[in-house]
Design a protein around this motif. Structure first.
Motif, PDB file in Angstrom:
ATOM      1  N   THR A  51     -19.745 -25.668  14.477  1.00 57.24           N
ATOM      2  CA  THR A  51     -19.329 -27.176  13.197  1.00 57.24           C
ATOM      3  C   THR A  51     -18.262 -27.427  12.286  1.00 57.24           C
ATOM      4  O   THR A  51     -17.523 -28.006  12.072  1.00 57.24           O
ATOM      5  N   GLY A  52     -18.405 -26.088  12.156  1.00 58.84           N
ATOM      6  CA  GLY A  52     -18.007 -25.997  10.526  1.00 58.84           C
ATOM      7  C   GLY A  52     -15.851 -25.400  11.512  1.00 58.84           C
ATOM      8  O   GLY A  52     -14.903 -25.784  10.731  1.00 58.84           O
ATOM      9  N   ASN A  53     -16.092 -24.744  12.320  1.00 59.39           N
ATOM     10  CA  ASN A  53     -14.868 -24.897  13.376  1.00 59.39           C
ATOM     11  C   ASN A  53     -14.155 -26.177  13.587  1.00 59.39           C
ATOM     12  O   ASN A  53     -12.939 -26.239  13.071  1.00 59.39           O
ATOM     13  N   LEU A  54     -15.161 -26.704  13.951  1.00 60.07           N
ATOM     14  CA  LEU A  54     -14.889 -28.373  14.732  1.00 60.07           C
ATOM     15  C   LEU A  54     -14.241 -29.014  13.373  1.00 60.07           C
ATOM     16  O   LEU A  54     -13.027 -29.625  13.489  1.00 60.07           O
ATOM     17  N   LEU A  55     -14.260 -28.751  12.448  1.00 59.16           N
ATOM     18  CA  LEU A  55     -14.116 -29.875  11.303  1.00 59.16           C
ATOM     19  C   LEU A  55     -13.201 -29.160  11.017  1.00 59.16           C
ATOM     20  O   LEU A  55     -12.209 -30.281  10.223  1.00 59.16           O
ATOM     21  N   GLU A  94      -9.868 -31.494  10.324  1.00 59.85           N
ATOM     22  CA  GLU A  94      -8.885 -31.568   9.597  1.00 59.85           C
ATOM     23  C   GLU A  94      -6.912 -31.296   9.243  1.00 59.85           C
ATOM     24  O   GLU A  94      -6.382 -31.764   9.061  1.00 59.85           O
ATOM     25  N   ALA A  95      -7.016 -30.352  10.238  1.00 56.84           N
ATOM     26  CA  ALA A  95      -5.614 -29.575   9.831  1.00 56.84           C
ATOM     27  C   ALA A  95      -5.204 -29.978  10.699  1.00 56.84           C
ATOM     28  O   ALA A  95      -3.419 -30.518  10.818  1.00 56.84           O
ATOM     29  N   ASN A  96      -5.795 -30.704  12.182  1.00 59.89           N
ATOM     30  CA  ASN A  96      -4.243 -30.765  13.465  1.00 59.89           C
ATOM     31  C   ASN A  96      -4.710 -33.058  13.739  1.00 59.89           C
ATOM     32  O   ASN A  96      -3.988 -33.280  14.054  1.00 59.89           O
ATOM     33  N   GLY A  97      -5.797 -33.424  13.019  1.00 62.36           N
ATOM     34  CA  GLY A  97      -5.726 -35.109  12.741  1.00 62.36           C
ATOM     35  C   GLY A  97      -6.894 -35.482  13.623  1.00 62.36           C
ATOM     36  O   GLY A  97      -6.850 -35.996  13.480  1.00 62.36           O
ATOM     37  N   THR A  98      -7.292 -34.058  14.067  1.00 60.64           N
ATOM     38  CA  THR A  98      -8.259 -34.209  15.340  1.00 60.64           C
ATOM     39  C   THR A  98      -9.141 -33.363  16.333  1.00 60.64           C
ATOM     40  O   THR A  98      -8.539 -31.823  15.655  1.00 60.64           O
ATOM     41  N   VAL A  99      -9.351 -33.452  16.831  1.00 58.78           N
ATOM     42  CA  VAL A  99      -9.847 -32.000  17.984  1.00 58.78           C
ATOM     43  C   VAL A  99      -9.463 -31.571  19.393  1.00 58.78           C
ATOM     44  O   VAL A  99      -9.337 -32.087  20.681  1.00 58.78           O
ATOM     45  N   PHE A 102     -25.321 -29.007  24.442  1.00 60.56           N
ATOM     46  CA  PHE A 102     -25.036 -29.374  22.624  1.00 60.56           C
ATOM     47  C   PHE A 102     -23.162 -29.518  22.379  1.00 60.56           C
ATOM     48  O   PHE A 102     -23.174 -29.973  22.088  1.00 60.56           O
ATOM     49  N   TYR A 103     -22.881 -27.894  22.592  1.00 55.19           N
ATOM     50  CA  TYR A 103     -21.414 -28.199  22.578  1.00 55.19           C
ATOM     51  C   TYR A 103     -20.273 -28.625  23.395  1.00 55.19           C
ATOM     52  O   TYR A 103     -18.975 -28.929  23.126  1.00 55.19           O
ATOM     53  N   PHE A 104     -21.289 -29.213  24.689  1.00 45.15           N
ATOM     54  CA  PHE A 104     -20.137 -30.147  25.743  1.00 45.15           C
ATOM     55  C   PHE A 104     -20.167 -31.639  24.712  1.00 45.15           C
ATOM     56  O   PHE A 104     -18.995 -32.036  25.138  1.00 45.15           O
ATOM     57  N   VAL A 105     -21.021 -31.973  23.787  1.00 43.80           N
ATOM     58  CA  VAL A 105     -21.014 -33.338  23.714  1.00 43.80           C
ATOM     59  C   VAL A 105     -20.828 -33.165  22.322  1.00 43.80           C
ATOM     60  O   VAL A 105     -20.413 -34.248  22.092  1.00 43.80           O
ATOM     61  N   TRP A 106     -20.963 -32.604  20.802  1.00 42.99           N
ATOM     62  CA  TRP A 106     -20.552 -32.284  19.877  1.00 42.99           C
ATOM     63  C   TRP A 106     -19.629 -32.586  19.825  1.00 42.99           C
ATOM     64  O   TRP A 106     -18.901 -33.706  18.345  1.00 42.99           O
ATOM     65  N   PRO A 107     -18.387 -31.972  20.466  1.00 44.66           N
ATOM     66  CA  PRO A 107     -16.853 -31.771  19.768  1.00 44.66           C
ATOM     67  C   PRO A 107     -16.519 -33.799  20.223  1.00 44.66           C
ATOM     68  O   PRO A 107     -15.764 -33.878  19.168  1.00 44.66           O
ATOM     69  N   ALA A 108     -17.233 -33.930  21.397  1.00 46.42           N
ATOM     70  CA  ALA A 108     -16.888 -35.385  21.548  1.00 46.42           C
ATOM     71  C   ALA A 108     -17.164 -36.519  20.348  1.00 46.42           C
ATOM     72  O   ALA A 108     -16.134 -37.308  20.041  1.00 46.42           O
ATOM     73  N   LEU A 109     -17.978 -36.177  19.597  1.00 47.97           N
ATOM     74  CA  LEU A 109     -18.069 -37.205  18.316  1.00 47.97           C
ATOM     75  C   LEU A 109     -17.143 -37.050  17.104  1.00 47.97           C
ATOM     76  O   LEU A 109     -17.418 -37.829  16.040  1.00 47.97           O
ATOM     77  N   ILE A 110     -17.164 -35.398  16.861  1.00 47.26           N
ATOM     78  CA  ILE A 110     -16.448 -35.348  16.091  1.00 47.26           C
ATOM     79  C   ILE A 110     -14.979 -35.458  16.629  1.00 47.26           C
ATOM     80  O   ILE A 110     -14.285 -36.162  15.175  1.00 47.26           O
ATOM     81  N   PHE A 111     -14.462 -35.465  17.664  1.00 48.28           N
ATOM     82  CA  PHE A 111     -13.225 -36.235  17.985  1.00 48.28           C
ATOM     83  C   PHE A 111     -13.333 -38.146  17.393  1.00 48.28           C
ATOM     84  O   PHE A 111     -12.207 -38.445  16.464  1.00 48.28           O
TER      85      PHE A 111
END
Length: 285
Positions: free
Chosen positions: A16-20, A24-29, A114-123
């Protein structure tokens, strides 16, 4: 099984830290980058161990059992082994003569689901924050609220399922997401955790290790209430250890910072993959 609970928290925090940070750096995932990194990190070694374990099973077991191991390997390869063992009614606390040498892949399956879904939520959170022209703190706060809701719902479901079918709850993704979510919540709160006074950090770290050690003693085959609520012990313990290290290593924590501990940490994924097949197959031999 206590080690898996700790692993879930660490994984949830790191990924999650990497995703966030990426958001933050790219504006998206970047889904392509994220999933490719996961595949490159997880799949090659896991696949090699699956193939070698099946070959060893063909050599060591009767044909019917070797075939079952092959089917287990297919489900593990597509990260669905937890559901296979759940539908089979596998009791992880009972190491019988027919235990699968690939049974430990259930936790890897839950993690990847879990990581199949969580990045989409971060996006989606990133898109919402950008549309509102909000700050980084807003992104972190919204991500924390979303994950807190997921953790609460998953923990409630885990408590219900454990009370009614502990074997099913053990392998059920929805009854385990709260453990990964605990680590994700920590990643959403790094700003606050970094402000923890240096004098408090060693106490948090050792308190976390004490909870993990206590869970090794208190949780056993005869313990009712696992994974919920008993898994709260190692999960909270791991969370305290991680929180103590955000923004600076705690003093007086040589137990985790000595060369042996760091070496084991470096090879922990490999140890996880190979330990169970070796135990099961050598026992059969």
């Amino acid at each position: 099984f206590v080690g898996v609970d700790v692993f879930f928290v660490i994984s949830g925090f790191l990924i999650t830290g990497n995703l966030l940070r990426s958001a933050e750096a790219n504006g998206t995932v970047s889904f392509r980058t994220f999933y490719w990194n996961r595949i490159r990190r997880i799949v090659p070694a896991a696949t090699v161990v699956l193939v070698l374990t099946w070959l060893a099973a063909v050599w060591a077991f009767q044909p019917f059992r070797a075939h079952q191991v092959g089917v287990d390997a297919v489900f593990a390869f597509i990260f669905l082994s937890n559901w296979r063992f759940a539908f089979q009614g596998t009791d992880y606390f009972v190491a019988g003569a027919t235990v699968s040498p690939i049974q430990h892949y259930w936790s890897l399956s839950i993690e990847e689901q879990f990581y199949f879904v969580w990045p989409a939520l971060i996006f989606l959170i990133s898109v919402f924050v950008l549309r509102k022209a909000w700050t980084h703190s807003h992104r972190m706060r919204i991500a924390g609220y979303v994950m807190a809701g997921i953790v609460a719902a998953s923990l409630a479901w885990a408590l219900y399922e454990t009370a009614h079918s502990a074997t099913w709850a053990y392998f059920n993704t929805f009854a385990r997401v709260w453990e990964l979510g605990g680590g994700a919540l920590l990643a959403c709160a790094v700003g606050a955790l970094a402000r923890i006074p240096a004098a408090v950090r060693p106490w948090l770290s050792w308190a976390g290790l004490t909870l993990i050690a206590a869970s090794l003693v208190l949780i056993s085959e005869s313990s009712a209430g696992f994974p919920a609520p008993w898994a709260l012990l190692p999960v909270c313990g791991a969370a305290l250890v991680i929180a103590a290290g955000v923004g600076g290593e705690p003093r007086y924590q040589h137990f985790l910072r000595n060369p042996v501990a760091t070496y084991i940490g470096d090879i922990s994924y490999s140890l996880y993959l190979v330990h169970w097949p070796i135990i099961v197959i050598l026992a059969a031999v």
